[in-house]
Enzyme design. Structure first.
Site, PDB file in Angstrom:
ATOM      1  N   ARG A 257       5.191 -12.740   9.717  1.00 57.52           N
ATOM      2  CA  ARG A 257       5.856 -11.464   9.275  1.00 57.52           C
ATOM      3  C   ARG A 257       7.435 -11.259  10.009  1.00 57.52           C
ATOM      4  O   ARG A 257       7.507 -12.100  11.125  1.00 57.52           O
ATOM      5  CB  ARG A 257       4.901 -10.431   9.632  1.00 57.52           C
ATOM      6  CG  ARG A 257       4.851  -9.856  11.035  1.00 57.52           C
ATOM      7  CD  ARG A 257       3.936  -8.661  11.289  1.00 57.52           C
ATOM      8  NE  ARG A 257       2.948  -8.505  10.047  1.00 57.52           N
ATOM      9  CZ  ARG A 257       2.933  -7.118   9.745  1.00 57.52           C
ATOM     10  NH1 ARG A 257       3.968  -6.291   9.619  1.00 57.52           N
ATOM     11  NH2 ARG A 257       1.969  -7.266   8.642  1.00 57.52           N
TER      12      ARG A 257
ATOM     13  N   GLU B 250       0.611  -1.159   0.028  1.00 61.45           N
ATOM     14  CA  GLU B 250      -0.077  -0.164   0.124  1.00 61.45           C
ATOM     15  C   GLU B 250       0.949   1.204  -0.106  1.00 61.45           C
ATOM     16  O   GLU B 250       1.919   1.188   0.888  1.00 61.45           O
ATOM     17  CB  GLU B 250      -0.846   0.118   1.266  1.00 61.45           C
ATOM     18  CG  GLU B 250      -1.780   1.036   1.138  1.00 61.45           C
ATOM     19  CD  GLU B 250      -2.791   1.287   2.421  1.00 61.45           C
ATOM     20  OE1 GLU B 250      -2.777   0.404   3.291  1.00 61.45           O
ATOM     21  OE2 GLU B 250      -3.324   2.382   2.509  1.00 61.45           O
TER      22      GLU B 250
ATOM     23  N   LYS C 101       4.471   0.384   8.898  1.00 63.69           N
ATOM     24  CA  LYS C 101       4.579   1.795   8.591  1.00 63.69           C
ATOM     25  C   LYS C 101       3.840   2.889   9.464  1.00 63.69           C
ATOM     26  O   LYS C 101       4.362   3.977   9.537  1.00 63.69           O
ATOM     27  CB  LYS C 101       3.890   1.897   7.063  1.00 63.69           C
ATOM     28  CG  LYS C 101       4.894   1.015   6.106  1.00 63.69           C
ATOM     29  CD  LYS C 101       4.030   1.148   4.687  1.00 63.69           C
ATOM     30  CE  LYS C 101       3.185   0.035   4.704  1.00 63.69           C
ATOM     31  NZ  LYS C 101       2.397  -0.042   3.449  1.00 63.69           N
TER      32      LYS C 101
HETATM   33  P1  ATP Z   1       2.818  -2.537   7.773  1.00 65.50           P
HETATM   34  O1  ATP Z   1       2.225  -2.937   9.016  1.00 65.50           O
HETATM   35  O2  ATP Z   1       4.213  -2.052   7.886  1.00 65.50           O
HETATM   36  O3  ATP Z   1       2.093  -1.147   7.411  1.00 65.50           O
HETATM   37  P2  ATP Z   1       1.677  -3.584   5.661  1.00 65.50           P
HETATM   38  O4  ATP Z   1       1.319  -5.212   5.604  1.00 65.50           O
HETATM   39  O5  ATP Z   1       0.314  -2.926   5.986  1.00 65.50           O
HETATM   40  O6  ATP Z   1       2.780  -3.454   6.738  1.00 65.50           O
HETATM   41  P3  ATP Z   1       1.556  -3.485   2.830  1.00 65.50           P
HETATM   42  O7  ATP Z   1       2.200  -2.241   2.168  1.00 65.50           O
HETATM   43  O8  ATP Z   1       0.194  -3.798   2.925  1.00 65.50           O
HETATM   44  O9  ATP Z   1       2.253  -3.044   4.417  1.00 65.50           O
HETATM   45  O10 ATP Z   1       2.531  -4.877   2.624  1.00 65.50           O
HETATM   46  C1  ATP Z   1       2.912  -5.229   1.453  1.00 65.50           C
HETATM   47  C2  ATP Z   1       3.427  -6.695   1.415  1.00 65.50           C
HETATM   48  O11 ATP Z   1       4.349  -6.751   2.466  1.00 65.50           O
HETATM   49  C3  ATP Z   1       2.294  -7.542   1.954  1.00 65.50           C
HETATM   50  O12 ATP Z   1       2.078  -8.693   1.409  1.00 65.50           O
HETATM   51  C4  ATP Z   1       2.633  -7.870   3.554  1.00 65.50           C
HETATM   52  O13 ATP Z   1       2.253  -9.104   3.928  1.00 65.50           O
HETATM   53  C5  ATP Z   1       4.070  -7.630   3.468  1.00 65.50           C
HETATM   54  N1  ATP Z   1       4.708  -7.283   4.606  1.00 65.50           N
HETATM   55  C6  ATP Z   1       4.510  -6.284   5.400  1.00 65.50           C
HETATM   56  N2  ATP Z   1       5.188  -6.323   6.595  1.00 65.50           N
HETATM   57  C7  ATP Z   1       5.833  -7.465   6.476  1.00 65.50           C
HETATM   58  C8  ATP Z   1       6.708  -7.916   7.574  1.00 65.50           C
HETATM   59  N3  ATP Z   1       7.239  -7.595   8.757  1.00 65.50           N
HETATM   60  N4  ATP Z   1       7.233  -9.254   7.193  1.00 65.50           N
HETATM   61  C9  ATP Z   1       7.100  -9.695   6.194  1.00 65.50           C
HETATM   62  N5  ATP Z   1       6.155  -9.217   5.128  1.00 65.50           N
HETATM   63  C10 ATP Z   1       5.758  -8.091   5.537  1.00 65.50           C
HETATM   64 MG    MG Z   2      -1.275  -3.079   4.717  1.00 62.82          MG
END
Ligand code: ATP
Ligand code: MG
Length: 774
Positions: A252, A25, A262
Site C-alpha cells: 500500500r 468500501e 479512511k
Molecule cells: P483505508 O485503510 O484507507 O480505509 P481500505 O483498504 O479500507 O483503505 P477500501 O475502500 O477497502 O479502503 O479500498 C479500496 C481499494 O483501494 C482496495 O483494493 C485497497 O487495497 C486499495 N487501497 C486502499 N488504501 C490503499 C493504499 N494506501 N495504497 C494502495 N492501495 C490502497
Molecule cells: Mg477496506
C-alpha cells in the site's frame, strides 16, 4: 503486475481476457493511496484492452453511505478513468451470496456457531497453540440450515449466532481457523434498507463477488497476504466458473507527512481538525482537486512511485515534484503581491499610465501569449523585497539601491516613510525611463528583479497558503498515550487577506492555474472564490531540493549543482523553467561513483533511501553532511536538514559559498532534536546563518528564537520531572505553592532557558494537580 498479466495472456488463461476491479468500501472519501490502486487496476487492464469494474464493497450497513458512493464515482472519473457499464455493488449480490452460504452448509463446510464473540476468540488459539472446537461445531446440516434461515429471517438478536466456515482449527494461518462468514446486524443498509439482517464478511464476499463478475486479476494490498489462502479455499469449495480469479498483493502507498487511512481521515473531519473531506490539506482526491492539483499530476505520481512488494513511505517531495512538473509547462505566469508594501515612483506623473507587454510563458516553454500590465505612479511590491538593513547577499530593494521591476523599469530607492511605530508604510523611488523592458543601456549591473502590481489597477485577493498537515514524516509514530493529532502541523494553513493580483486575471476563466511569479502555483478556490472576492489556493511552492537532485542526476554528474541552471531564482532574475526530466525510479543512483556513495551512506550512516540518494548525487551537500556528522550523533536528523533545508537557503549558490559549515549545521540539528528550539525557529536560524554566518546559539539568543512553547515538547519533559521529584510534587499538592518556582527552574535548566515560562507554569499546574485531585 504487467509480467503476470502478460504471462496469463500468453498461456491463454481466461481466454486472454483481462478484467480487473477497483473495490472501495463507501465509508469515506478516496485518498491518494486509492489513486494508486485505481491507476494500477485501470492501467493494467487498459494495457491489454481489458476492462475495469468499479465495485462498491458495501457489506457493512453501519458505516456506509450514499454520499460516499457519489464522491467516489466523481473522484475516479476526475482522475481520468472510465468503468463504462461496469458499475457494481456487492450489496446487489446479497441473495446470491446467501445461496452460496447454503451450499457450504449443505456440503458440511459451514456451521452456525452460537458462542459469544469472546468464546469464539478464546477457542481460536494462538500462533503457538491450535484452536479448539466450540460446542456447536458438529451441528447437523439440517440444524445448520434451519438456524441460518431463521438468522436471515430476523428471529435472533445481533450476536446470537454467526455462520462459520468449517476448515481447520489447527491451521498455522489463523484466518483459516473457521473464519466467520456471516453475522447478524439489525441495521438498515443504505441500499437494501431493511431487507437483510445478516451481512456477509469481507473474505466471504470479496472472492465470490470477483467470481460473479468474472474478474481475472484481483489486486489488493499486502496485508491481505494471508487472506489469499481463504480466498482460494472458498472458490475451490463452491460451484463457480473456472478458471477462478486470483488475488495478487502489492504494497500500500504511504506518503510522508500524511496519513492514509479512511478511519484516521474521518477522525480529522469529524473532530474538525480540518474543514471537511475536501480541505485542501487533506490527502484525499477531493482535497487535492480543490487545492488545484491536476489529475495528470496524480497519475504521473502513481506511475513514478511504481508498484512495490514491500511497504515504505514515499517522499512527500515526489508528489510536489509531479505537480510542478505538470504545471510548469501549462500555468501562465502572472504577478501577485502577497504582502503588499506601497512603492511610489516619484518621477512618474500622477494619473499617468503606461502599459507594458508581459509574456505569459518564459521562452523555453515555447508557448505564445502575453498581456499588458499597467505601470503607474503607485505600485505595490512584496514587503519582503525591501530591506532597510539588508543582510549580506540581499539582492532586492534597499535604500539607495536599484532593483528591476519585472517586465518594467529599473528603480532606485530614494526615501522611506514610516508610521509612528516605525513600520514602513511607503517606499519612494525614481525610475529610469531608459530601462523599459528591464535592461540598463549603459550596461550597469542590476542584480535583483522583483514582481509588483499597479496599486490602482490590481485586484484584492485572499491567498491561502497550505503546508504539510503533519510536522513529522510518520504521524503515527507517537509517544505512549498520544495519537497522530499530536503531530498536526499548527502552521499548515495561513491566510493572507490583503494580497493584490494583477488586473488581467479578472478576465481569465476562473479555473486557470497560474504561476504567481516567484511565489508558487495558485488557482482560485472552487468553493469560496467569487468574482467580487477572489480566493486563491497555493497548489505548491515553486521549488524544493528534490527538483535539484533530479537535475543533477539527469545531467549525469555528481556535484553539477553549481553549474546547473537555476529554475527560478529567488530574486526572479532568471526565467529558466523548471526541469521537466522524469525522476529516477530507484533511489540508488545509476552512476557507479554515486551508487557506491549511496551504499556507504546506507550502511555506514544508516540513512533513509531518499536522503542517501540525494547526498550521493550531490558532493557539495555530502561534504557538508560528512563534516557535520563528526559533531552530532543524530545523523538522520542531520541528513534531513542537509537534504531538505540547506538547499532552500542555498538558493542557487554552490554549497561552498555557504557562510556556515557542517559543525554549525550539526549544532542546530542537535538543538532541534533536544527540543531547545522549534523546527520552525531553526529554519529561521538557518536562513540567518546562510546570509550572515555566525554560530547558531548566538543567532538564537539575539533573535529570541529559542522559546519553546509547544506543549508536545514540554509535556513529556514535565511529566518526567514531576515523576522524578515525588516529594516536591506532594508538598506542592499539599499547599506549598511556592514550589512552582522549583519546578519551573528545572524545566528551564533542561531547556537551557528556552521554555516559555507561562506555558510551562500552566502545564506544570496541570501535571501536578491533575492526577492528584481525586
Ligand atoms: P483505508 O485503510 O484507507 O480505509 P481500505 O483498504 O479500507 O483503505 P477500501 O475502500 O477497502 O479502503 O479500498 C479500496 C481499494 O483501494 C482496495 O483494493 C485497497 O487495497 C486499495 N487501497 C486502499 N488504501 C490503499 C493504499 N494506501 N495504497 C494502495 N492501495 C490502497
Ligand atoms: Mg477496506
Amino acid at each position: 503486475m504487467r509480467a503476470i498479466i502478460a504471462a496469463d495472456i500468453e498461456t491463454g488463461k481466461h481466454g486472454g481476457a483481462v478484467v480487473t476491479r477497483f473495490p472501495p468500501e463507501p465509508n469515506g472519501f478516496l485518498h491518494i493511496g486509492h489513486a494508486k490502486s485505481i491507476c494500477l487496476n485501470f492501467g493494467a487492464a487498459a494495457d491489454h484492452d481489458g476492462v475495469t469494474h468499479l465495485r462498491f464493497d458495501d457489506t457493512n450497513p453501519e458505516t456506509e453511505d450514499e454520499l460516499y458512493v457519489r464522491s467516489i464515482q466523481e473522484d475516479v472519473r476526475w482522475l481520468g478513468f472510465d468503468w463504462g457499464d461496469h458499475l457494481y455493488f456487492a450489496s446487489d449480490y446479497f441473495e446470491r451470496l446467501y445461496q452460496y452460504a447454503m451450499e457450504f452448509i449443505e456440503a458440511g463446510l459451514a456451521y452456525v456457531d452460537s458462542s459469544s464473540e469472546e468464546e469464539i476468540r478464546d477457542c481460536r488459539g494462538t500462533v503457538t497453540e491450535p484452536g479448539r472446537p466450540t460446542a456447536y461445531r458438529d451441528r447437523s446440516v439440517a440444524e445448520n440450515l434451519d438456524l441460518f434461515r431463521r438468522m436471515s429471517e430476523g428471529e435472533f438478536a445481533d450476536g446470537a449466532h454467526v455462520l462459520r466456515a468449517k476448515i481447520d482449527l489447527a491451521s498455522p494461518n489463523m484466518l483459516m481457523r473457521d473464519p466467520v462468514f456471516y453475522r447478524i446486524r439489525h441495521a438498515d443498509h443504505y441500499r437494501t434498507g431493511g431487507d437483510w439482517c445478516i451481512y456477509p464478511l469481507y473474505d466471504f464476499t470479496h472472492c465470490l463477488s470477483d467470481s460473479i463478475e468474472g474478474i481475472t486479476h484481483s489486486v489488493c494490498t499486502l496485508e491481505f497476504d494471508n487472506n489469499r489462502q481463504l480466498y482460494d479455499w472458498i472458490l475451490d469449495h463452491v460451484d463457480v466458473p473456472r478458471p477462478q480469479p486470483r488475488q495478487y498483493e502489492f504494497a500500500r502507498l504511504n506518503v510522508e507527512y500524511t496519513l492514509l487511512s479512511k478511519r484516521n481521515l474521518l477522525r480529522l473531519v469529524q473532530d474538525e481538525y480540518v474543514d471537511g473531506w475536501d480541505d485542501p490539506r487533506m490527502p484525499t482526491i477531493a482535497g487535492m482537486r480543490r487545492r488545484g492539483v491536476p489529475a495528470a499530476a496524480l497519475r504521473a505520481f502513481c506511475d513514478m512511485i511504481g508498484v512495490a512488494k514491500t511497504e515504505n513511505r514515499v517522499d512527500y517531495a515526489k508528489l510536489e515534484y509531479a505537480i510542478r512538473d505538470e504545471l510548469n509547462p501549462t500555468a501562465p505566469r502572472v504577478m501577485c503581491v502577497l504582502r503588499p508594501l506601497k512603492l511610489v515612483v516619484d518621477n512618474f506623473g500622477e494619473g499617468e499610465f503606461e502599459e507594458l507587454d508581459a509574456p505569459y510563458f518564459p521562452d523555453d516553454i515555447g508557448k505564445e501569449g502575453s498581456r499588458l500590465v499597467p505601470f503607474t505612479r503607485e505600485l505595490l511590491i512584496e514587503r519582503d523585497d525591501f530591506e532597510e538593513d539588508p543582510p549580506k547577499g540581499f539582492r532586492r530593494l534597499v535604500p539607495g539601491g536599484e532593483v528591476r521591476l519585472r517586465y518594467g523599469y529599473v528603480v532606485r530607492c530614494v526615501d522611506v516613510v514610516k508610521d509612528e511605530d516605525g513600520v514602513i508604510t511607503e517606499v519612494h523611488c525614481t525610475y529610469d525611463p531608459e530601462t523599459r523592458g528591464g535592461s540598463a543601456p549603459d550596461g550597469r549591473k542590476v542584480q535583483g528583479t522583483i514582481h509588483w502590481v499597479s496599486a490602482p489597477h490590481s485586484v484584492p485577493a485572499e491567498v491561502r497558503l497550505y503546508d504539510r498537515l503533519f510536522s513529522v514524516p510518520d504521524p503515527e509514530d507517537v509517544e505512549e498515550g498520544e495519537d497522530f493529532t499530536a503531530h498536526l502541523n499548527p502552521e499548515s494553513f495561513a491566510i493572507l487577506a490583503d494580497a493584490r493580483v494583477e488586473l488581467s486575471v479578472a478576465s481569465d476563466p476562473p479555473d486557470t492555474t497560474y504561476q504567481f511569479e516567484r511565489t508558487g502555483y495558485f488557482v482560485q478556490d472552487a468553493v469560496d472564490s467569487k468574482s467580487d472576492h477572489l480566493v486563491f489556493n497555493r497548489v505548491v511552492t515553486l521549488r524544493d531540493s528534490w527538483a535539484k537532485v533530479l537535475r543533477v542526476a539527469a545531467s549525469g554528474a555528481a556535484g553539477a549543482r553549481a553549474e546547473s541552471e537555476p529554475s527560478q531564482s529567488e530574486d526572479g532574475s532568471s526565467t529558466k523553467s523548471e526541469d521537466t526530466k522524469r525522476p529516477l525510479a530507484s533511489p540508488r543512483p545509476e552512476d557507479p561513483g554515486a551508487a557506491s556513495r549511496y551504499d556507504g551512506l546506507r550502511e555506514k550512516h544508516r540513512l533513509a533511501e531518499s536522503e542517501a540518494s540525494v547526498l550521493a548525487q550531490d558532493v557539495g551537500l555530502l561534504a557538508l553532511f560528512e563534516e557535520g556528522s563528526k559533531h552530532t550523533a543524530d545523523e538522520s536528523g542531520l541528513a534531513k536538514w542537509t537534504v531538505n533545508e540547506v538547499p532552500r537557503v542555498l538558493e542557487d549558490r554552490p554549497v561552498d559559498a555557504l557562510l556556515f559549515g557542517g559543525r554549525e549545521l550539526a549544532r542546530l540539528v542537535e538543538l532541534v532534536s533536544k527540543g531547545e528550539i522549534s523546527g520552525r525557529a531553526a529554519k529561521d536560524v538557518l536562513a540567518v546563518l546562510a546570509e550572515q554566518g555566525g554560530d547558531p546559539e548566538a543567532v538564537i539568543e539575539s533573535r529570541g528564537l529559542g522559546r519553546v512553547s509547544d506543549a508536545s515538547t514540554l509535556e513529556p519533559m514535565i511529566a518526567r520531572l514531576v515523576e522524578a521529584n515525588p516529594t516536591q510534587a506532594q508538598s506542592y499538592r499539599d499547599g506549598q505553592t511556592g514550589l512552582m518556582g522549583f519546578f519551573v527552574g528545572q524545566v528551564m535548566k533542561e531547556t537551557n532557558g528556552a521554555a516559555d515560562p507561562e506555558v510551562t507554569q500552566s502545564l506544570l499546574r496541570e501535571a501536578l494537580m491533575g492526577p492528584g485531585r481525586d
